[in-house]
Write a protein that holds these residues in place. Structure first.
Motif, PDB file in Angstrom:
ATOM      1  N   ILE A 195       0.822  -1.219   0.000  1.00 48.03           N
ATOM      2  CA  ILE A 195       0.000   0.000   0.000  1.00 48.03           C
ATOM      3  C   ILE A 195       0.856   1.268   0.000  1.00 48.03           C
ATOM      4  O   ILE A 195       0.574   2.198  -0.761  1.00 48.03           O
ATOM      5  N   PRO A 196       1.925   1.365   0.809  1.00 47.15           N
ATOM      6  CA  PRO A 196       2.794   2.533   0.662  1.00 47.15           C
ATOM      7  C   PRO A 196       3.376   2.661  -0.753  1.00 47.15           C
ATOM      8  O   PRO A 196       3.463   3.769  -1.296  1.00 47.15           O
ATOM      9  N   PHE A 197       3.770   1.542  -1.343  1.00 43.44           N
ATOM     10  CA  PHE A 197       4.326   1.575  -2.694  1.00 43.44           C
ATOM     11  C   PHE A 197       3.289   2.093  -3.696  1.00 43.44           C
ATOM     12  O   PHE A 197       3.580   2.981  -4.511  1.00 43.44           O
ATOM     13  N   LEU A 198       2.067   1.576  -3.626  1.00 43.36           N
ATOM     14  CA  LEU A 198       1.019   2.037  -4.523  1.00 43.36           C
ATOM     15  C   LEU A 198       0.654   3.497  -4.237  1.00 43.36           C
ATOM     16  O   LEU A 198       0.325   4.261  -5.151  1.00 43.36           O
ATOM     17  N   GLY A 199       0.723   3.885  -2.954  1.00 41.73           N
ATOM     18  CA  GLY A 199       0.465   5.277  -2.613  1.00 41.73           C
ATOM     19  C   GLY A 199       1.505   6.201  -3.229  1.00 41.73           C
ATOM     20  O   GLY A 199       1.177   7.320  -3.665  1.00 41.73           O
ATOM     21  N   ALA A 200       2.756   5.757  -3.284  1.00 43.44           N
ATOM     22  CA  ALA A 200       3.815   6.557  -3.903  1.00 43.44           C
ATOM     23  C   ALA A 200       3.590   6.688  -5.405  1.00 43.44           C
ATOM     24  O   ALA A 200       3.802   7.763  -5.985  1.00 43.44           O
ATOM     25  N   ILE A 201       3.157   5.601  -6.036  1.00 40.77           N
ATOM     26  CA  ILE A 201       2.831   5.667  -7.468  1.00 40.77           C
ATOM     27  C   ILE A 201       1.683   6.638  -7.687  1.00 40.77           C
ATOM     28  O   ILE A 201       1.724   7.495  -8.581  1.00 40.77           O
ATOM     29  N   ASP A 202       0.649   6.533  -6.848  1.00 41.93           N
ATOM     30  CA  ASP A 202      -0.529   7.391  -6.965  1.00 41.93           C
ATOM     31  C   ASP A 202      -0.160   8.863  -6.780  1.00 41.93           C
ATOM     32  O   ASP A 202      -0.794   9.753  -7.359  1.00 41.93           O
ATOM     33  N   ALA A 203       0.854   9.120  -5.966  1.00 42.91           N
ATOM     34  CA  ALA A 203       1.285  10.501  -5.720  1.00 42.91           C
ATOM     35  C   ALA A 203       2.228  11.019  -6.805  1.00 42.91           C
ATOM     36  O   ALA A 203       2.659  12.171  -6.752  1.00 42.91           O
ATOM     37  N   GLY A 204       2.537  10.175  -7.779  1.00 39.60           N
ATOM     38  CA  GLY A 204       3.334  10.621  -8.923  1.00 39.60           C
ATOM     39  C   GLY A 204       4.834  10.497  -8.758  1.00 39.60           C
ATOM     40  O   GLY A 204       5.590  11.058  -9.564  1.00 39.60           O
ATOM     41  N   LEU A 205       5.288   9.727  -7.762  1.00 36.06           N
ATOM     42  CA  LEU A 205       6.735   9.618  -7.551  1.00 36.06           C
ATOM     43  C   LEU A 205       7.429   8.778  -8.625  1.00 36.06           C
ATOM     44  O   LEU A 205       8.639   8.893  -8.811  1.00 36.06           O
ATOM     45  N   PHE A 206       6.684   7.928  -9.317  1.00 32.99           N
ATOM     46  CA  PHE A 206       7.282   7.093 -10.360  1.00 32.99           C
ATOM     47  C   PHE A 206       6.792   7.509 -11.738  1.00 32.99           C
ATOM     48  O   PHE A 206       6.751   6.697 -12.664  1.00 32.99           O
ATOM     49  N   GLU A 207       6.449   8.759 -11.888  1.00 32.44           N
ATOM     50  CA  GLU A 207       5.942   9.269 -13.159  1.00 32.44           C
ATOM     51  C   GLU A 207       6.965   9.063 -14.268  1.00 32.44           C
ATOM     52  O   GLU A 207       8.170   9.238 -14.063  1.00 32.44           O
ATOM     53  N   GLY A 208       6.480   8.687 -15.441  1.00 35.21           N
ATOM     54  CA  GLY A 208       7.369   8.536 -16.585  1.00 35.21           C
ATOM     55  C   GLY A 208       7.913   7.141 -16.779  1.00 35.21           C
ATOM     56  O   GLY A 208       8.588   6.881 -17.787  1.00 35.21           O
ATOM     57  N   PHE A 209       7.628   6.227 -15.843  1.00 36.22           N
ATOM     58  CA  PHE A 209       8.105   4.853 -16.030  1.00 36.22           C
ATOM     59  C   PHE A 209       7.348   4.229 -17.194  1.00 36.22           C
ATOM     60  O   PHE A 209       6.117   4.333 -17.287  1.00 36.22           O
ATOM     61  N   GLN A 210       8.092   3.591 -18.105  1.00 40.14           N
ATOM     62  CA  GLN A 210       7.516   3.189 -19.396  1.00 40.14           C
ATOM     63  C   GLN A 210       6.633   1.947 -19.337  1.00 40.14           C
ATOM     64  O   GLN A 210       5.860   1.697 -20.263  1.00 40.14           O
ATOM     65  N   TYR A 211       6.719   1.164 -18.261  1.00 37.68           N
ATOM     66  CA  TYR A 211       5.947  -0.075 -18.191  1.00 37.68           C
ATOM     67  C   TYR A 211       4.814   0.045 -17.169  1.00 37.68           C
ATOM     68  O   TYR A 211       4.873   0.851 -16.242  1.00 37.68           O
ATOM     69  N   GLY A 212       3.811  -0.798 -17.346  1.00 33.38           N
ATOM     70  CA  GLY A 212       2.800  -0.949 -16.315  1.00 33.38           C
ATOM     71  C   GLY A 212       3.368  -1.770 -15.167  1.00 33.38           C
ATOM     72  O   GLY A 212       4.456  -2.342 -15.269  1.00 33.38           O
ATOM     73  N   ILE A 213       2.620  -1.827 -14.075  1.00 30.84           N
ATOM     74  CA  ILE A 213       3.097  -2.559 -12.887  1.00 30.84           C
ATOM     75  C   ILE A 213       2.023  -3.545 -12.457  1.00 30.84           C
ATOM     76  O   ILE A 213       0.851  -3.187 -12.290  1.00 30.84           O
ATOM     77  N   SER A 214       2.437  -4.787 -12.251  1.00 29.57           N
ATOM     78  CA  SER A 214       1.528  -5.841 -11.818  1.00 29.57           C
ATOM     79  C   SER A 214       2.020  -6.411 -10.493  1.00 29.57           C
ATOM     80  O   SER A 214       3.196  -6.769 -10.360  1.00 29.57           O
ATOM     81  N   ILE A 215       1.112  -6.486  -9.503  1.00 31.32           N
ATOM     82  CA  ILE A 215       1.427  -7.072  -8.201  1.00 31.32           C
ATOM     83  C   ILE A 215       0.835  -8.477  -8.145  1.00 31.32           C
ATOM     84  O   ILE A 215      -0.369  -8.658  -8.308  1.00 31.32           O
ATOM     85  N   SER A 216       1.669  -9.473  -7.912  1.00 31.56           N
ATOM     86  CA  SER A 216       1.202 -10.861  -7.893  1.00 31.56           C
ATOM     87  C   SER A 216       0.444 -11.167  -6.604  1.00 31.56           C
ATOM     88  O   SER A 216       0.913 -10.826  -5.508  1.00 31.56           O
ATOM     89  N   PRO A 217      -0.723 -11.825  -6.696  1.00 29.32           N
ATOM     90  CA  PRO A 217      -1.462 -12.225  -5.497  1.00 29.32           C
ATOM     91  C   PRO A 217      -0.855 -13.487  -4.891  1.00 29.32           C
ATOM     92  O   PRO A 217      -0.117 -14.212  -5.567  1.00 29.32           O
ATOM     93  N   PRO A 218      -1.152 -13.775  -3.636  1.00 27.35           N
ATOM     94  CA  PRO A 218      -0.666 -15.028  -3.036  1.00 27.35           C
ATOM     95  C   PRO A 218      -1.498 -16.210  -3.513  1.00 27.35           C
ATOM     96  O   PRO A 218      -2.605 -16.028  -4.053  1.00 27.35           O
ATOM     97  N   ASP A 219      -0.980 -17.404  -3.320  1.00 22.75           N
ATOM     98  CA  ASP A 219      -1.733 -18.599  -3.693  1.00 22.75           C
ATOM     99  C   ASP A 219      -2.913 -18.842  -2.762  1.00 22.75           C
ATOM    100  O   ASP A 219      -3.921 -19.424  -3.177  1.00 22.75           O
ATOM    101  N   GLU A 220      -2.773 -18.414  -1.492  1.00 16.29           N
ATOM    102  CA  GLU A 220      -3.835 -18.636  -0.510  1.00 16.29           C
ATOM    103  C   GLU A 220      -4.462 -17.323  -0.077  1.00 16.29           C
ATOM    104  O   GLU A 220      -3.780 -16.304   0.044  1.00 16.29           O
ATOM    105  N   SER A 221      -5.776 -17.341   0.135  1.00 16.42           N
ATOM    106  CA  SER A 221      -6.524 -16.185   0.637  1.00 16.42           C
ATOM    107  C   SER A 221      -6.246 -14.909  -0.144  1.00 16.42           C
ATOM    108  O   SER A 221      -5.994 -13.852   0.446  1.00 16.42           O
ATOM    109  N   PRO A 222      -6.306 -14.945  -1.485  1.00 13.93           N
ATOM    110  CA  PRO A 222      -6.003 -13.740  -2.264  1.00 13.93           C
ATOM    111  C   PRO A 222      -6.982 -12.592  -2.000  1.00 13.93           C
ATOM    112  O   PRO A 222      -6.617 -11.422  -2.177  1.00 13.93           O
TER     113      PRO A 222
END
Length: 381
Positions: free
Chosen positions: A154-181
């Motif tokens: 959540i802090p990482f996504l909050g930083a993206i949302d606040a524009g700290l990683f602006e200009g990065f050329q790729y999308g970002i995918s967060i992998s879910p766990p195998d259990e209790s996703p």
């Protein structure tokens, strides 16, 4: 002197006497240890820090997306390294190596959890003497791993949302766990929906540091750093609040003492955060010195755990007492402490109390009185 006080202040004195029990534990963690040489020995990076990704392009790239698996230790650790690196222009406070950055508390706590085996499936803990640090997979069954997810992704996504990683050329995918996703959100949109306040607080924190001057270089806690810590701790506490109900079922995998310690720790964080406890590299390392070195077993009962030091036993006992007193008073102890810490002066008095108990215990009553006076002044807080 106390007999001349109003009744409500006498009540506050009694409660604050209990708070000092809590603060005696914090003296073990205080960043102003008298022995600077001992303190320097405590300065350790999280396990495998040098192996963690340093930038987004260091993670695997599939198609047009960077794929991050936060259920692998090194990759979740990499999220913290990314945050420290991207915020260095705003939070290094002119300290060499970015060590004054207030985000150091997150990876160092995560490293302690890994080192002590708390990120593994509690039903399959390693035998005594086995090195848990070799196990780099993080179990979705671990209460500590579940709680930490909300202090990493959540802090990482909050930083993206606040524009700290602006200009990065790729999308970002967060992998879910195998259990209790379903217990975990994996994107900005999903986390905005399921963890709204935590996302808002982290975004606000990152937006604040982007727009604040970074010329802070004084050795003590400055007004600007106090403000940064205030926003960071608000976000930290909100992450814990949203995680607790989603992670609680995992406590049944632990022994009674370990489960109790987890709940005690979650409560203690609110007390610690209320005075904007510094979370830079040095302070956090000192802070963790006397945390339990392993998972507690069913037979462990502080303050008489035979392979723990006197200080480790004391930490466990006092944290449990704080949580019990707070529950017994219906949360009044925490509300009172937050009230005392709601002004800059109150927080300074609280931090001074930590320092005074390390350097000059005779000053504790005087500093406690300062906090009580601050309480009386802050009736509108």
């Amino acid at each position: 002197m106390y007999s001349a006080m109003p009744t409500y202040l006498l009540i506050m004195v009694n409660i604050l006497c209990r708070v000092t029990i809590m603060l005696r534990v914090w003296l073990l963690f205080a960043s102003t240890f008298a022995d600077a040489e001992v303190s320097s020995l405590n300065e350790k990076y999280p396990p495998m820090w040098e192996l963690a990704p340093e930038k987004l392009s260091d993670f695997p790239i599939y198609g047009e997306k960077v794929t991050i698996n936060p259920w692998e230790y090194e990759e979740r650790l990499g999220l913290y390294k990314l945050l420290l690196n991207i915020t260095a222009p705003f939070l290094d406070m002119k300290e060499p190596g970015n060590k004054r950055n207030v985000l150091w508390g997150l990876p160092l706590q995560f490293g302690w959890q890994h080192h002590t085996g708390r990120l593994q499936d509690a039903s399959m803990q390693p035998s005594p003497g086995e090195n848990s640090e070799k196990q780099t997979s993080i179990s979705a069954k671990s209460w500590w791993a579940c709680m930490n997810y909300y202090l990493a992704v959540i802090p990482f996504l909050g930083a993206i949302d606040a524009g700290l990683f602006e200009g990065f050329q790729y999308g970002i995918s967060i992998s879910p766990p195998d259990e209790s996703p379903s217990d975990f959100c994996n994107s900005i949109e999903e986390c905005r929906s399921t963890s709204t306040k935590a996302m808002d607080e982290w975004k606000s924190f990152f937006e604040l540091i982007k727009t604040s001057p970074s010329e802070v270089s004084v050795p003590s806690l400055s007004k600007e750093e106090d403000k940064f810590l205030s926003y960071m701790w608000k976000a930290h506490v909100e992450s814990i609040k949203v995680a607790l109900p989603r992670c609680s079922k995992r406590l049944e995998y632990f022994s009674g003492p370990e489960g109790s310690f987890g709940k005690d720790w979650a409560t203690a964080v609110e007390f610690i955060g209320a005075c904007n406890f510094p979370t830079n590299f040095k302070s956090t390392n000192d802070f963790q010195t006397f945390l339990p070195r392993r998972i507690l077993s069913a037979n462990d009962k502080a303050p008489n755990i035979h392979d723990f030091s006197k200080q480790e036993n004391r930490v466990l006992s006092v944290l449990h007492s704080i949580n019990q007193v707070n529950k017994f008073t219906g949360g009044f102890l925490l509300r009172l402490w937050k009230k005392a810490m709601c002004s800059e002066e109150g927080r300074v008095a609280g931090r001074n109390l930590l320092q005074n108990m390390v350097t000059d215990p005779q000053l504790v009553p005087e500093t406690m009185l300062q906090i009580i006076i601050e309480l009386a002044k802050n009736s509108a807080c």
